[in-house]
Design an enzyme around this catalytic site. Structure first.
Site, PDB file in Angstrom:
ATOM      1  N   CYS A  89      -3.421  11.060   1.729  1.00  0.00           N
ATOM      2  CA  CYS A  89      -2.768   9.767   1.456  1.00  0.00           C
ATOM      3  C   CYS A  89      -1.410   9.946   0.807  1.00  0.00           C
ATOM      4  O   CYS A  89      -0.381   9.614   1.392  1.00  0.00           O
ATOM      5  CB  CYS A  89      -3.670   8.941   0.554  1.00  0.00           C
TER       6      CYS A  89
ATOM      7  N   LYS B 279       0.838  -1.209   0.000  1.00  0.00           N
ATOM      8  CA  LYS B 279       0.000   0.000   0.000  1.00  0.00           C
ATOM      9  C   LYS B 279       0.871   1.256   0.000  1.00  0.00           C
ATOM     10  O   LYS B 279       0.631   2.215  -0.754  1.00  0.00           O
ATOM     11  CB  LYS B 279      -0.927  -0.019   1.220  1.00  0.00           C
TER      12      LYS B 279
HETATM   13  N1  SAJ Z   1      -2.067  14.768  -8.768  1.00  0.00           N
HETATM   14  C1  SAJ Z   1      -1.264  15.498  -9.657  1.00  0.00           C
HETATM   15  N2  SAJ Z   1      -0.993  14.961 -10.860  1.00  0.00           N
HETATM   16  C2  SAJ Z   1      -1.472  13.741 -11.246  1.00  0.00           C
HETATM   17  C3  SAJ Z   1      -2.266  13.013 -10.355  1.00  0.00           C
HETATM   18  C4  SAJ Z   1      -2.556  13.545  -9.112  1.00  0.00           C
HETATM   19  O1  SAJ Z   1      -0.815  16.604  -9.341  1.00  0.00           O
HETATM   20  O2  SAJ Z   1      -1.188  13.347 -12.387  1.00  0.00           O
HETATM   21  C5  SAJ Z   1      -2.371  15.316  -7.424  1.00  0.00           C
HETATM   22  C6  SAJ Z   1      -3.873  15.552  -7.211  1.00  0.00           C
HETATM   23  O3  SAJ Z   1      -4.269  16.780  -7.728  1.00  0.00           O
HETATM   24  C7  SAJ Z   1      -3.958  15.477  -5.694  1.00  0.00           C
HETATM   25  C8  SAJ Z   1      -2.903  14.425  -5.341  1.00  0.00           C
HETATM   26  O4  SAJ Z   1      -2.032  14.346  -6.463  1.00  0.00           O
HETATM   27  O5  SAJ Z   1      -3.598  16.712  -5.099  1.00  0.00           O
HETATM   28  C9  SAJ Z   1      -3.441  13.054  -5.007  1.00  0.00           C
HETATM   29  O6  SAJ Z   1      -4.500  12.713  -5.877  1.00  0.00           O
HETATM   30  P1  SAJ Z   1      -4.704  11.259  -6.505  1.00  0.00           P
HETATM   31  O7  SAJ Z   1      -5.899  11.307  -7.361  1.00  0.00           O
HETATM   32  O8  SAJ Z   1      -3.446  10.810  -7.129  1.00  0.00           O
HETATM   33  O9  SAJ Z   1      -4.884  10.307  -5.247  1.00  0.00           O
HETATM   34  P2  SAJ Z   1      -5.803  10.313  -3.903  1.00  0.00           P
HETATM   35  O10 SAJ Z   1      -4.966  10.870  -2.796  1.00  0.00           O
HETATM   36  O11 SAJ Z   1      -7.140  10.874  -4.125  1.00  0.00           O
HETATM   37  O12 SAJ Z   1      -5.975   8.717  -3.706  1.00  0.00           O
HETATM   38  C10 SAJ Z   1      -4.803   7.901  -3.627  1.00  0.00           C
HETATM   39  C11 SAJ Z   1      -4.980   6.711  -4.591  1.00  0.00           C
HETATM   40  N3  SAJ Z   1      -3.703   6.017  -4.751  1.00  0.00           N
HETATM   41  C12 SAJ Z   1      -3.182   5.734  -5.960  1.00  0.00           C
HETATM   42  O13 SAJ Z   1      -3.711   6.057  -6.999  1.00  0.00           O
HETATM   43  C13 SAJ Z   1      -1.902   4.958  -5.984  1.00  0.00           C
HETATM   44  C14 SAJ Z   1      -6.061   5.758  -4.060  1.00  0.00           C
HETATM   45  O14 SAJ Z   1      -6.129   4.594  -4.876  1.00  0.00           O
HETATM   46  C15 SAJ Z   1      -5.752   5.366  -2.618  1.00  0.00           C
HETATM   47  O15 SAJ Z   1      -6.747   4.496  -2.084  1.00  0.00           O
HETATM   48  C16 SAJ Z   1      -5.732   6.636  -1.806  1.00  0.00           C
HETATM   49  O16 SAJ Z   1      -4.653   7.459  -2.286  1.00  0.00           O
HETATM   50  C17 SAJ Z   1      -5.527   6.280  -0.331  1.00  0.00           C
HETATM   51  O17 SAJ Z   1      -6.515   6.312   0.416  1.00  0.00           O
HETATM   52  O18 SAJ Z   1      -4.405   5.911   0.038  1.00  0.00           O
END
Ligand code: SAJ
Length: 412
Positions: free
Chosen positions: A270, A216
Protein backbone atom coordinates in the site's frame (compact mmCIF):
# COMPACT_ATOMS: atom_id res chain seq x y z
CA UNK A 1 -33.26 -13.08 5.05
CA UNK A 2 -34.74 -10.12 6.93
CA UNK A 3 -35.70 -7.01 4.91
CA UNK A 4 -32.32 -5.35 5.51
CA UNK A 5 -30.33 -8.40 4.38
CA UNK A 6 -28.85 -8.17 0.94
CA UNK A 7 -27.43 -10.57 -1.57
CA UNK A 8 -23.84 -9.41 -1.96
CA UNK A 9 -21.10 -10.47 -4.34
CA UNK A 10 -17.54 -9.63 -3.22
CA UNK A 11 -15.03 -9.68 -6.07
CA UNK A 12 -11.56 -10.66 -4.81
CA UNK A 13 -10.95 -12.71 -1.64
CA UNK A 14 -7.64 -11.27 -0.46
CA UNK A 15 -6.64 -9.25 2.59
CA UNK A 16 -9.62 -6.90 2.17
CA UNK A 17 -12.26 -8.90 0.29
CA UNK A 18 -12.23 -11.96 2.55
CA UNK A 19 -12.59 -10.13 5.89
CA UNK A 20 -15.28 -7.86 4.39
CA UNK A 21 -17.22 -10.77 2.87
CA UNK A 22 -17.09 -12.74 6.14
CA UNK A 23 -18.09 -9.73 8.22
CA UNK A 24 -21.11 -9.06 5.99
CA UNK A 25 -22.06 -12.75 6.15
CA UNK A 26 -22.01 -12.92 9.94
CA UNK A 27 -24.18 -9.78 9.99
CA UNK A 28 -26.85 -11.73 8.12
CA UNK A 29 -26.24 -10.88 4.46
CA UNK A 30 -26.10 -13.62 1.83
CA UNK A 31 -22.56 -13.34 0.48
CA UNK A 32 -20.86 -14.92 -2.51
CA UNK A 33 -17.10 -14.35 -2.53
CA UNK A 34 -15.55 -14.54 -5.96
CA UNK A 35 -11.91 -15.27 -6.68
CA UNK A 36 -9.98 -16.26 -9.80
CA UNK A 37 -8.08 -18.96 -7.89
CA UNK A 38 -9.80 -22.35 -7.61
CA UNK A 39 -7.57 -23.17 -4.65
CA UNK A 40 -8.72 -20.05 -2.77
CA UNK A 41 -12.37 -20.91 -3.54
CA UNK A 42 -11.97 -24.47 -2.25
CA UNK A 43 -10.07 -23.37 0.87
CA UNK A 44 -12.78 -20.90 1.86
CA UNK A 45 -15.64 -23.28 1.10
CA UNK A 46 -14.04 -25.74 3.48
CA UNK A 47 -14.11 -23.04 6.19
CA UNK A 48 -10.37 -22.36 6.08
CA UNK A 49 -8.27 -19.35 5.03
CA UNK A 50 -5.28 -18.80 2.73
CA UNK A 51 -3.87 -15.66 4.39
CA UNK A 52 -2.59 -14.92 7.89
CA UNK A 53 -4.58 -12.41 9.91
CA UNK A 54 -5.47 -12.70 13.61
CA UNK A 55 -8.92 -14.25 14.20
CA UNK A 56 -9.86 -14.24 10.51
CA UNK A 57 -9.98 -18.05 10.55
CA UNK A 58 -12.65 -17.98 13.26
CA UNK A 59 -14.72 -15.37 11.41
CA UNK A 60 -14.55 -17.22 8.08
CA UNK A 61 -15.41 -20.57 9.68
CA UNK A 62 -18.45 -19.10 11.38
CA UNK A 63 -19.54 -17.29 8.19
CA UNK A 64 -19.25 -20.46 6.10
CA UNK A 65 -20.90 -22.65 8.75
CA UNK A 66 -23.83 -20.23 9.00
CA UNK A 67 -24.52 -20.84 5.31
CA UNK A 68 -24.27 -17.10 4.59
CA UNK A 69 -20.85 -17.20 2.91
CA UNK A 70 -19.76 -19.31 -0.01
CA UNK A 71 -16.95 -18.85 -2.50
CA UNK A 72 -17.14 -19.25 -6.26
CA UNK A 73 -15.10 -18.61 -9.40
CA UNK A 74 -18.06 -16.83 -11.02
CA UNK A 75 -20.14 -13.84 -9.92
CA UNK A 76 -23.93 -14.13 -9.95
CA UNK A 77 -26.93 -11.79 -9.75
CA UNK A 78 -27.01 -9.78 -6.53
CA UNK A 79 -28.17 -6.51 -4.95
CA UNK A 80 -24.64 -5.33 -4.17
CA UNK A 81 -21.25 -5.90 -5.83
CA UNK A 82 -18.11 -5.02 -3.88
CA UNK A 83 -14.84 -4.88 -5.82
CA UNK A 84 -11.75 -5.62 -3.72
CA UNK A 85 -9.13 -6.65 -6.27
CA UNK A 86 -5.48 -5.54 -6.46
CA UNK A 87 -4.48 -2.23 -8.07
CA UNK A 88 -0.72 -2.51 -8.57
CA UNK A 89 1.34 -0.38 -10.92
CA UNK A 90 2.58 -1.41 -14.31
CA UNK A 91 5.76 -0.50 -16.12
CA UNK A 92 5.30 1.43 -19.34
CA UNK A 93 8.01 3.02 -21.50
CA UNK A 94 7.06 6.57 -20.54
CA UNK A 95 6.35 5.94 -16.90
CA UNK A 96 7.60 2.95 -14.91
CA UNK A 97 5.02 3.55 -12.13
CA UNK A 98 1.70 3.76 -13.98
CA UNK A 99 -1.34 2.60 -11.99
CA UNK A 100 -2.79 -0.63 -13.34
CA UNK A 101 -6.59 -0.83 -13.00
CA UNK A 102 -6.78 -3.92 -15.20
CA UNK A 103 -8.07 -6.14 -12.37
CA UNK A 104 -10.82 -3.62 -11.56
CA UNK A 105 -11.85 -3.46 -15.21
CA UNK A 106 -11.86 -7.26 -15.45
CA UNK A 107 -14.05 -7.52 -12.34
CA UNK A 108 -16.47 -4.91 -13.69
CA UNK A 109 -16.58 -6.64 -17.09
CA UNK A 110 -17.57 -9.90 -15.40
CA UNK A 111 -20.48 -8.31 -13.47
CA UNK A 112 -21.76 -6.07 -16.33
CA UNK A 113 -24.25 -8.65 -17.70
CA UNK A 114 -25.61 -9.29 -14.17
CA UNK A 115 -26.46 -5.68 -13.29
CA UNK A 116 -30.06 -4.60 -12.95
CA UNK A 117 -31.80 -1.37 -12.01
CA UNK A 118 -31.21 -0.41 -8.36
CA UNK A 119 -28.06 -2.49 -7.88
CA UNK A 120 -25.18 -1.03 -5.91
CA UNK A 121 -21.56 -1.34 -7.12
CA UNK A 122 -18.85 -0.40 -4.60
CA UNK A 123 -15.16 -0.04 -5.41
CA UNK A 124 -13.06 -0.75 -2.30
CA UNK A 125 -9.68 -1.18 -3.99
CA UNK A 126 -7.30 1.77 -3.57
CA UNK A 127 -7.57 3.38 -6.98
CA UNK A 128 -6.25 6.25 -9.07
CA UNK A 129 -8.49 9.30 -9.25
CA UNK A 130 -11.21 8.77 -11.87
CA UNK A 131 -11.52 4.97 -11.54
CA UNK A 132 -15.07 5.09 -10.11
CA UNK A 133 -16.12 7.34 -12.99
CA UNK A 134 -14.49 4.84 -15.35
CA UNK A 135 -16.69 2.10 -13.85
CA UNK A 136 -19.74 4.27 -14.42
CA UNK A 137 -18.64 4.82 -18.06
CA UNK A 138 -18.26 1.05 -18.56
CA UNK A 139 -21.75 0.38 -17.18
CA UNK A 140 -23.22 3.25 -19.26
CA UNK A 141 -21.54 1.94 -22.43
CA UNK A 142 -22.34 -1.76 -22.08
CA UNK A 143 -25.73 -1.53 -20.38
CA UNK A 144 -27.15 1.50 -22.18
CA UNK A 145 -30.70 0.07 -21.90
CA UNK A 146 -30.58 0.73 -18.13
CA UNK A 147 -30.20 4.49 -18.80
CA UNK A 148 -33.57 5.73 -20.19
CA UNK A 149 -33.36 8.94 -22.22
CA UNK A 150 -34.25 12.06 -20.26
CA UNK A 151 -33.72 10.52 -16.80
CA UNK A 152 -31.05 12.08 -14.59
CA UNK A 153 -31.18 9.47 -11.85
CA UNK A 154 -28.47 6.82 -11.83
CA UNK A 155 -30.05 3.39 -12.53
CA UNK A 156 -27.05 1.61 -10.98
CA UNK A 157 -25.66 3.14 -7.78
CA UNK A 158 -21.86 3.36 -8.01
CA UNK A 159 -19.57 4.48 -5.18
CA UNK A 160 -16.00 4.29 -3.93
CA UNK A 161 -15.48 3.24 -0.32
CA UNK A 162 -11.74 2.86 0.17
CA UNK A 163 -10.60 0.29 2.68
CA UNK A 164 -8.47 1.68 5.53
CA UNK A 165 -7.64 -1.36 7.65
CA UNK A 166 -4.18 -2.06 9.04
CA UNK A 167 -2.84 -5.58 8.37
CA UNK A 168 -2.56 -7.34 11.73
CA UNK A 169 -5.61 -5.45 13.08
CA UNK A 170 -8.01 -5.89 10.17
CA UNK A 171 -11.04 -7.24 12.02
CA UNK A 172 -11.01 -4.56 14.70
CA UNK A 173 -10.37 -1.73 12.24
CA UNK A 174 -13.03 -3.00 9.82
CA UNK A 175 -15.59 -2.38 12.55
CA UNK A 176 -14.11 0.64 14.37
CA UNK A 177 -12.56 2.84 11.68
CA UNK A 178 -14.40 5.82 10.27
CA UNK A 179 -15.05 5.48 6.55
CA UNK A 180 -15.31 7.71 3.53
CA UNK A 181 -17.89 6.99 0.86
CA UNK A 182 -17.65 8.84 -2.46
CA UNK A 183 -20.63 8.48 -4.76
CA UNK A 184 -21.09 9.18 -8.45
CA UNK A 185 -24.12 11.05 -7.05
CA UNK A 186 -25.22 11.81 -3.51
CA UNK A 187 -27.84 9.06 -3.79
CA UNK A 188 -25.11 6.56 -4.67
CA UNK A 189 -23.09 7.55 -1.58
CA UNK A 190 -26.16 7.34 0.66
CA UNK A 191 -27.03 3.88 -0.64
CA UNK A 192 -23.47 2.66 0.05
CA UNK A 193 -23.53 4.18 3.53
CA UNK A 194 -26.61 2.09 4.39
CA UNK A 195 -24.68 -1.08 3.66
CA UNK A 196 -21.59 -0.14 5.66
CA UNK A 197 -23.76 0.79 8.63
CA UNK A 198 -24.61 -2.90 8.96
CA UNK A 199 -21.14 -3.64 10.38
CA UNK A 200 -19.17 -0.38 10.73
CA UNK A 201 -19.38 1.42 14.10
CA UNK A 202 -17.25 4.37 12.95
CA UNK A 203 -18.63 7.53 11.36
CA UNK A 204 -19.29 7.34 7.63
CA UNK A 205 -18.53 10.53 5.72
CA UNK A 206 -20.04 11.18 2.30
CA UNK A 207 -18.35 12.92 -0.61
CA UNK A 208 -17.91 12.56 -4.39
CA UNK A 209 -15.99 9.65 -5.87
CA UNK A 210 -12.87 11.59 -6.93
CA UNK A 211 -12.42 13.11 -3.48
CA UNK A 212 -12.80 9.69 -1.88
CA UNK A 213 -10.19 8.21 -4.23
CA UNK A 214 -7.79 11.07 -3.51
CA UNK A 215 -8.46 10.85 0.25
CA UNK A 216 -7.24 7.25 0.37
CA UNK A 217 -4.14 8.06 -1.68
CA UNK A 218 -3.53 11.08 0.54
CA UNK A 219 -3.70 9.04 3.76
CA UNK A 220 -1.04 6.62 2.59
CA UNK A 221 1.09 9.39 1.07
CA UNK A 222 0.91 11.32 4.34
CA UNK A 223 2.31 8.29 6.14
CA UNK A 224 4.96 7.74 3.47
CA UNK A 225 6.15 11.36 3.61
CA UNK A 226 6.37 11.20 7.41
CA UNK A 227 8.29 7.91 7.36
CA UNK A 228 10.64 9.43 4.75
CA UNK A 229 11.27 12.32 7.15
CA UNK A 230 12.24 9.83 9.87
CA UNK A 231 14.38 7.82 7.45
CA UNK A 232 16.18 10.94 6.25
CA UNK A 233 16.81 11.97 9.86
CA UNK A 234 18.34 8.55 10.56
CA UNK A 235 20.80 9.01 7.69
CA UNK A 236 21.67 12.59 8.71
CA UNK A 237 22.14 11.55 12.36
CA UNK A 238 24.38 8.67 11.34
CA UNK A 239 26.58 11.17 9.48
CA UNK A 240 26.66 13.53 12.47
CA UNK A 241 27.20 10.85 15.14
CA UNK A 242 23.84 11.45 16.85
CA UNK A 243 21.56 8.72 18.20
CA UNK A 244 18.42 9.16 16.08
CA UNK A 245 16.18 7.32 18.57
CA UNK A 246 17.10 9.63 21.42
CA UNK A 247 16.75 12.60 19.07
CA UNK A 248 13.23 11.61 17.97
CA UNK A 249 12.14 10.86 21.51
CA UNK A 250 13.27 14.30 22.63
CA UNK A 251 11.84 16.17 19.63
CA UNK A 252 8.51 14.38 20.16
CA UNK A 253 8.28 15.94 23.63
CA UNK A 254 7.24 19.12 21.79
CA UNK A 255 3.43 19.32 21.88
CA UNK A 256 3.14 19.74 18.10
CA UNK A 257 5.85 17.32 16.91
CA UNK A 258 5.18 13.63 16.26
CA UNK A 259 7.97 12.06 14.23
CA UNK A 260 7.48 8.46 13.08
CA UNK A 261 10.12 5.75 13.35
CA UNK A 262 12.92 5.12 10.86
CA UNK A 263 13.57 1.61 9.58
CA UNK A 264 15.11 -0.35 6.72
CA UNK A 265 12.62 1.13 4.21
CA UNK A 266 8.89 0.99 3.52
CA UNK A 267 7.22 -2.27 2.56
CA UNK A 268 3.80 -3.80 1.96
CA UNK A 269 1.45 -3.37 -0.96
CA UNK A 270 0.00 0.00 0.00
CA UNK A 271 2.27 2.73 1.26
CA UNK A 272 5.09 1.94 -1.16
CA UNK A 273 2.64 1.95 -4.10
CA UNK A 274 -0.22 4.41 -3.58
CA UNK A 275 1.81 7.66 -3.53
CA UNK A 276 2.92 6.86 -7.08
CA UNK A 277 -0.75 7.09 -8.15
CA UNK A 278 -0.66 10.77 -7.18
CA UNK A 279 2.76 11.32 -8.76
CA UNK A 280 1.59 9.64 -11.93
CA UNK A 281 -1.52 11.88 -12.10
CA UNK A 282 0.37 15.14 -11.38
CA UNK A 283 4.06 14.50 -12.16
CA UNK A 284 5.12 18.15 -12.20
CA UNK A 285 3.33 19.12 -8.99
CA UNK A 286 3.69 16.13 -6.67
CA UNK A 287 7.35 16.83 -5.88
CA UNK A 288 7.39 16.19 -2.14
CA UNK A 289 5.43 12.95 -2.51
CA UNK A 290 7.83 11.73 -5.20
CA UNK A 291 10.91 12.64 -3.15
CA UNK A 292 9.53 10.85 -0.09
CA UNK A 293 9.05 7.71 -2.16
CA UNK A 294 12.63 7.99 -3.44
CA UNK A 295 14.03 8.44 0.09
CA UNK A 296 12.15 5.40 1.39
CA UNK A 297 13.13 3.32 -1.65
CA UNK A 298 16.78 4.32 -1.16
CA UNK A 299 16.95 3.22 2.47
CA UNK A 300 17.60 -0.53 1.86
CA UNK A 301 20.69 0.23 -0.24
CA UNK A 302 21.93 2.63 2.44
CA UNK A 303 21.50 -0.17 5.01
CA UNK A 304 23.42 -2.60 2.80
CA UNK A 305 26.31 -0.13 2.52
CA UNK A 306 26.40 0.14 6.31
CA UNK A 307 26.54 -3.63 6.71
CA UNK A 308 29.28 -3.98 4.06
CA UNK A 309 31.40 -1.29 5.76
CA UNK A 310 31.24 -3.24 9.03
CA UNK A 311 31.75 -6.61 7.33
CA UNK A 312 34.96 -5.37 5.72
CA UNK A 313 36.58 -5.47 9.17
CA UNK A 314 36.27 -9.27 9.21
CA UNK A 315 37.77 -11.98 7.05
CA UNK A 316 34.69 -14.22 7.02
CA UNK A 317 31.95 -12.54 9.05
CA UNK A 318 28.74 -14.19 10.16
CA UNK A 319 25.94 -11.70 9.56
CA UNK A 320 22.79 -12.30 11.57
CA UNK A 321 19.55 -10.82 10.21
CA UNK A 322 16.59 -10.46 12.54
CA UNK A 323 13.27 -10.34 10.68
CA UNK A 324 12.13 -10.66 7.07
CA UNK A 325 8.51 -9.45 7.24
CA UNK A 326 7.54 -5.98 6.00
CA UNK A 327 6.70 -4.88 9.54
CA UNK A 328 6.51 -6.06 13.14
CA UNK A 329 4.60 -9.15 14.30
CA UNK A 330 3.19 -10.26 10.96
CA UNK A 331 4.20 -12.96 8.49
CA UNK A 332 3.69 -10.84 5.36
CA UNK A 333 6.80 -10.69 3.16
CA UNK A 334 5.23 -8.62 0.36
CA UNK A 335 7.55 -5.84 -0.85
CA UNK A 336 9.54 -6.25 2.36
CA UNK A 337 12.72 -4.14 2.58
CA UNK A 338 14.05 -6.60 5.20
CA UNK A 339 13.71 -9.46 2.74
CA UNK A 340 15.29 -7.38 -0.02
CA UNK A 341 18.28 -6.63 2.23
CA UNK A 342 18.69 -10.25 3.38
CA UNK A 343 18.50 -11.58 -0.19
CA UNK A 344 21.07 -9.06 -1.37
CA UNK A 345 23.42 -9.94 1.52
CA UNK A 346 23.22 -13.62 0.59
CA UNK A 347 23.91 -12.80 -3.09
CA UNK A 348 26.90 -10.56 -2.20
CA UNK A 349 28.70 -13.51 -0.53
CA UNK A 350 30.60 -11.25 1.89
CA UNK A 351 30.14 -13.74 4.70
CA UNK A 352 27.73 -16.30 6.08
CA UNK A 353 24.19 -14.96 6.51
CA UNK A 354 21.98 -16.45 9.24
CA UNK A 355 18.37 -15.32 9.43
CA UNK A 356 15.61 -15.53 12.03
CA UNK A 357 11.97 -14.83 11.09
CA UNK A 358 9.76 -16.20 13.89
CA UNK A 359 6.46 -15.56 12.06
CA UNK A 360 7.19 -17.65 8.97
CA UNK A 361 7.48 -21.46 8.94
CA UNK A 362 11.01 -22.42 7.78
CA UNK A 363 9.69 -24.36 4.77
CA UNK A 364 7.66 -21.37 3.56
CA UNK A 365 10.43 -18.75 3.68
CA UNK A 366 12.33 -17.77 0.52
CA UNK A 367 15.62 -18.00 2.46
CA UNK A 368 16.86 -20.58 5.02
CA UNK A 369 15.86 -19.69 8.58
CA UNK A 370 17.51 -20.37 11.93
CA UNK A 371 16.29 -20.10 15.55
CA UNK A 372 16.80 -16.72 17.26
CA UNK A 373 19.17 -18.19 19.83
CA UNK A 374 21.50 -19.54 17.10
CA UNK A 375 21.50 -16.29 15.09
CA UNK A 376 22.37 -14.24 18.19
CA UNK A 377 25.06 -16.71 19.29
CA UNK A 378 26.82 -17.06 15.92
CA UNK A 379 26.60 -13.56 14.47
CA UNK A 380 29.60 -11.21 14.40
CA UNK A 381 27.33 -8.52 13.00
CA UNK A 382 23.71 -8.53 14.13
CA UNK A 383 21.22 -6.53 12.06
CA UNK A 384 17.74 -5.81 13.44
CA UNK A 385 15.57 -5.44 10.34
CA UNK A 386 12.13 -5.85 11.96
CA UNK A 387 10.96 -5.00 15.49
CA UNK A 388 9.22 -8.33 16.18
CA UNK A 389 8.29 -8.81 19.86
CA UNK A 390 10.52 -11.92 20.15
CA UNK A 391 13.69 -9.89 19.47
CA UNK A 392 13.09 -7.32 22.20
CA UNK A 393 13.87 -9.75 25.03
CA UNK A 394 17.33 -10.79 23.81
CA UNK A 395 19.77 -10.64 26.75
CA UNK A 396 21.95 -7.50 26.28
CA UNK A 397 24.95 -9.42 27.69
CA UNK A 398 24.88 -11.63 24.58
CA UNK A 399 25.36 -8.56 22.38
CA UNK A 400 28.45 -7.16 24.09
CA UNK A 401 31.06 -8.63 21.76
CA UNK A 402 29.08 -8.00 18.58
CA UNK A 403 28.58 -5.24 16.07
CA UNK A 404 24.90 -4.33 16.28
CA UNK A 405 23.06 -2.47 13.53
CA UNK A 406 19.68 -1.87 15.12
CA UNK A 407 17.51 -0.34 12.40
CA UNK A 408 14.36 -0.32 14.57
CA UNK A 409 15.90 0.96 17.81
CA UNK A 410 14.74 -1.98 19.95
CA UNK A 411 17.98 -2.41 21.95
CA UNK A 412 19.05 1.11 22.67
N1 SAJ B 1 6.94 2.06 8.81
C1 SAJ B 1 8.11 2.70 9.25
N2 SAJ B 1 8.00 3.62 10.23
C2 SAJ B 1 6.81 3.93 10.82
C3 SAJ B 1 5.65 3.29 10.37
C4 SAJ B 1 5.73 2.35 9.36
O1 SAJ B 1 9.20 2.44 8.74
O2 SAJ B 1 6.82 4.76 11.74
C5 SAJ B 1 7.01 1.07 7.71
C6 SAJ B 1 6.57 -0.33 8.16
O3 SAJ B 1 7.61 -1.02 8.76
C7 SAJ B 1 6.14 -0.93 6.82
C8 SAJ B 1 5.56 0.27 6.08
O4 SAJ B 1 6.08 1.43 6.72
O5 SAJ B 1 7.25 -1.43 6.10
C9 SAJ B 1 4.05 0.34 6.04
O6 SAJ B 1 3.50 -0.03 7.29
P1 SAJ B 1 2.27 0.70 7.98
O7 SAJ B 1 2.01 0.03 9.27
O8 SAJ B 1 2.51 2.15 8.02
O9 SAJ B 1 1.08 0.53 6.95
P2 SAJ B 1 0.42 -0.72 6.13
O10 SAJ B 1 1.01 -0.71 4.75
O11 SAJ B 1 0.42 -1.97 6.89
O12 SAJ B 1 -1.11 -0.20 6.06
C10 SAJ B 1 -1.38 1.09 5.51
C11 SAJ B 1 -2.30 1.85 6.49
N3 SAJ B 1 -2.37 3.26 6.10
C12 SAJ B 1 -2.14 4.26 6.98
O13 SAJ B 1 -1.85 4.07 8.13
C13 SAJ B 1 -2.31 5.66 6.47
C14 SAJ B 1 -3.70 1.22 6.49
O14 SAJ B 1 -4.58 2.00 7.29
C15 SAJ B 1 -4.24 1.12 5.07
O15 SAJ B 1 -5.53 0.51 5.03
C16 SAJ B 1 -3.27 0.25 4.29
O16 SAJ B 1 -2.00 0.92 4.24
C17 SAJ B 1 -3.83 0.03 2.88
O17 SAJ B 1 -4.36 -1.06 2.63
O18 SAJ B 1 -3.78 0.97 2.08
Amino acid sequence: MDSKSKKIVVMGLGYIGLPTASMLAVKGHQVVGVDVSEQVVQTINSGKIHIVEPDLDILVRSAVNSGNLRASRQPEEADVFIIAVPTPFKFTDNNPKTPDIGYVEAAVTSILPLLKQGDLVILESTSPVGTTERIRAMVREHRAELYPAGSHAEPVFIAHCPERVLPGHILRELVDNDRIVGGITRACAEKARELYKSFCHGSIYLTDSKTAEMAKLTENSFRDVNIAFANELSIVCDELGINVWELIELANKHPRVNILTPGPGVGGHCIAVDPWFIVSAAPQSARLIRTAREINDFKPSWVLDKIVQKANRFKAPVIGCLGLAFKANIDDLRESPALEIAKELVAMKIGEVVICEPNVAPGLAPLPLAPLERVVREADILVVLVDHEEFKSVDPDLLKEKIVIDLKGIWR
